[in-house]
Design an enzyme around this catalytic site. Structure first.
Site, PDB file in Angstrom:
ATOM      1  N   CYS A 344       0.899  -1.285  -0.184  1.00 20.27           N
ATOM      2  CA  CYS A 344       0.028  -0.005   0.043  1.00 20.27           C
ATOM      3  C   CYS A 344       0.922   1.331   0.089  1.00 20.27           C
ATOM      4  CB  CYS A 344      -1.071  -0.020   1.312  1.00 20.27           C
ATOM      5  SG  CYS A 344      -2.400   0.973   0.900  1.00 20.27           S
ATOM      6  N   HIS A 442      -3.592  -5.398   1.006  1.00 19.42           N
ATOM      7  CA  HIS A 442      -3.476  -5.812   2.555  1.00 19.42           C
ATOM      8  C   HIS A 442      -3.904  -7.197   2.767  1.00 19.42           C
ATOM      9  CE1 HIS A 442      -2.464  -1.823   3.904  1.00 19.42           C
ATOM     10  NE2 HIS A 442      -3.462  -1.365   3.250  1.00 19.42           N
TER      11      HIS A 442
END
Length: 510
Positions: A344, A442
């Site tokens: 991310c 994630h």
């Protein structure tokens, strides 16, 4: 009629999240239709969940509430955590109501202009949950006895009142002074809230419980409130709600590596302790692998003893880029020759450039150089991506050999474009070179194939022979349920009425 139990604490980090998860699992295992609830959370550890009350498919909730919902065997939704505050620096937080972002505000602005709206959303979410479940296990925030905040304490005082809740008050004996903490907390509660306290719980106890007998007897005599449980010190392996378990910027900490594997045969994965680090739970699957140490270190720490580096997510990529550069981390990372993974915000940091940086950061930088380890460019705008995804895995770079699928979620501002053809091992918005991987996913290391391939690459690069694979362990939900078996729950919740009056008794989703 729904029964509500509020698990409140004498302070932050006394174990409320684990107790709620354990109670949710325990109730579900007994056939009770239970659901978690936390009116307001402040955390950068968020998870995508089904969005309720908005047009969007997914929204964000605190990772603890996501875990608690799974422990209860229910689909995680934004009703389980209707108000989420995500700190971003400069004394500001992003406010998310019903899972969707609603701007950045200071604490003063939040309480003056947003709090009433937040309370309305919390009450509506609670009422929807109460209509669908027999027991709501609510989690408080911090201490329930913050007398300067009690008139606007959404997660504690307000939840107790609008939920007509019984309260279980938890104190942490490992901190010391647990009797004083429990007694003092009771004394500082508003009278109507104190009357709701059904029992006290002493958490994180090590040793012979008989040594507490005199203290418990005295505490019960002074307060008139029974001690319903003394819970052992244990870590069932649930994700942390916030970053309190991580070191301060100048400190360091190690997860994993306590599995009997000789230190000389273990590998170390270094993780910079970003000032605005988020979703640190992405590291948990690696820390559970025998022979793997996840070392969370300050940005100015050496990488000389590291065998791999993982850059985690961040709530503010731009400001953390500047902080890492000031600490000289980017130079040390470019000189590092082991496997590197960015997740991310960590992925964005690895790129060539951040454009529209003034939209993401708290300064006035329009464009900033990234670390330059991947030929990608990230542009920030007004939109935010929140979704749950399943990605096809086609191993390359640090996860060469991985295959199958990886399931997880994406929560990010900015879109990343690859500047030249590269392998995309975890879907179209990922990129990899021989030694570097960037992904927005994630939970990527929860995928066994990805985790195994990365760990094998780390051992190979370190020149060490790996000792065995992943260790089998009981479900963390079941371990949490066992942990709270010591709570005499029937003295806090009228389970007999629930069991006799419900047509929704069921078993949890394993």
């Amino acid at each position: 009629m729904t029964t509500t139990l509020l698990v409140a604490g004498t302070a932050s980090h006394v174990g409320k999240s684990t107790v709620v998860a354990g109670l949710c699992r325990r109730l579900a295992s007994e056939g009770v239709d239970a659901a978690p609830f936390k009116a307001q959370t402040m955390s950068n550890n968020a998870h995508a969940a089904v969005c309720v009350g908005k047009d969007a498919a997914y929204g964000e909730i605190g990772v603890a509430q996501y875990v608690q919902a799974r422990a209860a065997g229910v689909v995680p939704t934004t009703d389980h955590n209707p108000v989420l505050l995500k700190p971003r620096g400069d004394a500001e937080s992003q406010v998310l109501i019903d899972g969707r972002p609603g701007g950045h505000v200071s604490a003063g602005d939040y309480y003056e202009h947003r709090w009433e709206r937040a309370r309305e959303a919390a009450v509506a979410a609670y009422e929807r949950l109460a209509a669908d479940h027999d027991v709501i296990v609510a989690e408080g925030a911090g201490s329930i006895a913050e007398i300067n905040l009690q008139h606007r304490d959404l997660a504690n005082v307000e939840t107790a009142r609008f939920g007509d809740a019984e309260i279980l008050l938890v104190g942490d004996i490992e901190r010391g002074g647990v009797f004083a903490s429990l007694y003092g907390t009771l004394e500082l509660l508003p009278e109507d809230v104190r009357d709701r306290v059904a029992g006290l719980v002493v958490n994180k106890f090590r040793g012979d419980r008989s040594l507490l007998a005199d203290g418990i007897e005295e505490l019960e005599a002074r307060t008139g409130v029974p001690v319903l449980g003394v819970l052992p010190h244990d870590d069932p392996g649930l994700p942390e709600e916030d970053s309190l378990s991580l070191p301060a910027r100048e400190g360091s900490a190690v997860r994993g590596g306590e599995d009997g594997v000789a230190e000389s045969r273990a590998v170390t994965i270094a993780v910079p302790r970003l000032p605005r680090l988020s979703n640190a739970t992405d590291l948990d699957p690696l820390a559970r692998v025998p022979g793997v140490r996840v070392a969370i270190r300050s940005p100015d720490a050496t990488l000389a003893d590291a065998d791999a580096v993982v850059l985690p997510g961040t709530k503010n990529t731009v400001d953390d880029l500047l902080a890492l550069r000031e600490a000289g981390f980017d130079e040390r990372l470019r000189a590092f020759d082991g496997p590197i993974v960015g997740i991310c915000g960590g992925y964005q940091l690895l790129g060539q450039e951040l454009r529209g940086a003034d939209r993401e950061g708290t300064g006035e930088h329009e464009n900033l150089r990234g670390f330059g380890l991947l030929p990608v460019v990230t542009r920030f705008g007004d939109e935010k991506t929140i979704r749950q995804v399943i990605r096809t895995v086609e191993g390359a770079g640090p996860i060469d050999g991985a295959s199958g699928t990886a399931t997880g979620y994406e929560i990010h501002a900015g879109e990343t474009r690859v500047e030249r053809p590269l392998p995309a091992p975890i879907g179209p918005d990922s990129a990899a070179t021989e030694g570097v991987l960037g992904t927005y996913l994630h939970g990527v290391f929860h995928a066994e194939s990805v985790r195994e391939a990365f760990v094998e690459a780390v051992f190979e690069c370190a020149g060490r022979e790996r000792q065995g694979g992943d260790a089998e362990s009981p479900s963390p939900f079941d371990r949490a349920a066992e942990l709270v078996e010591g709570i005499d729950l029937r003295k806090a919740v009228d389970l007999e009425r629930v069991e006799n009056g419900s047509d929704r008794l069921r078993s949890p989703d394993q």
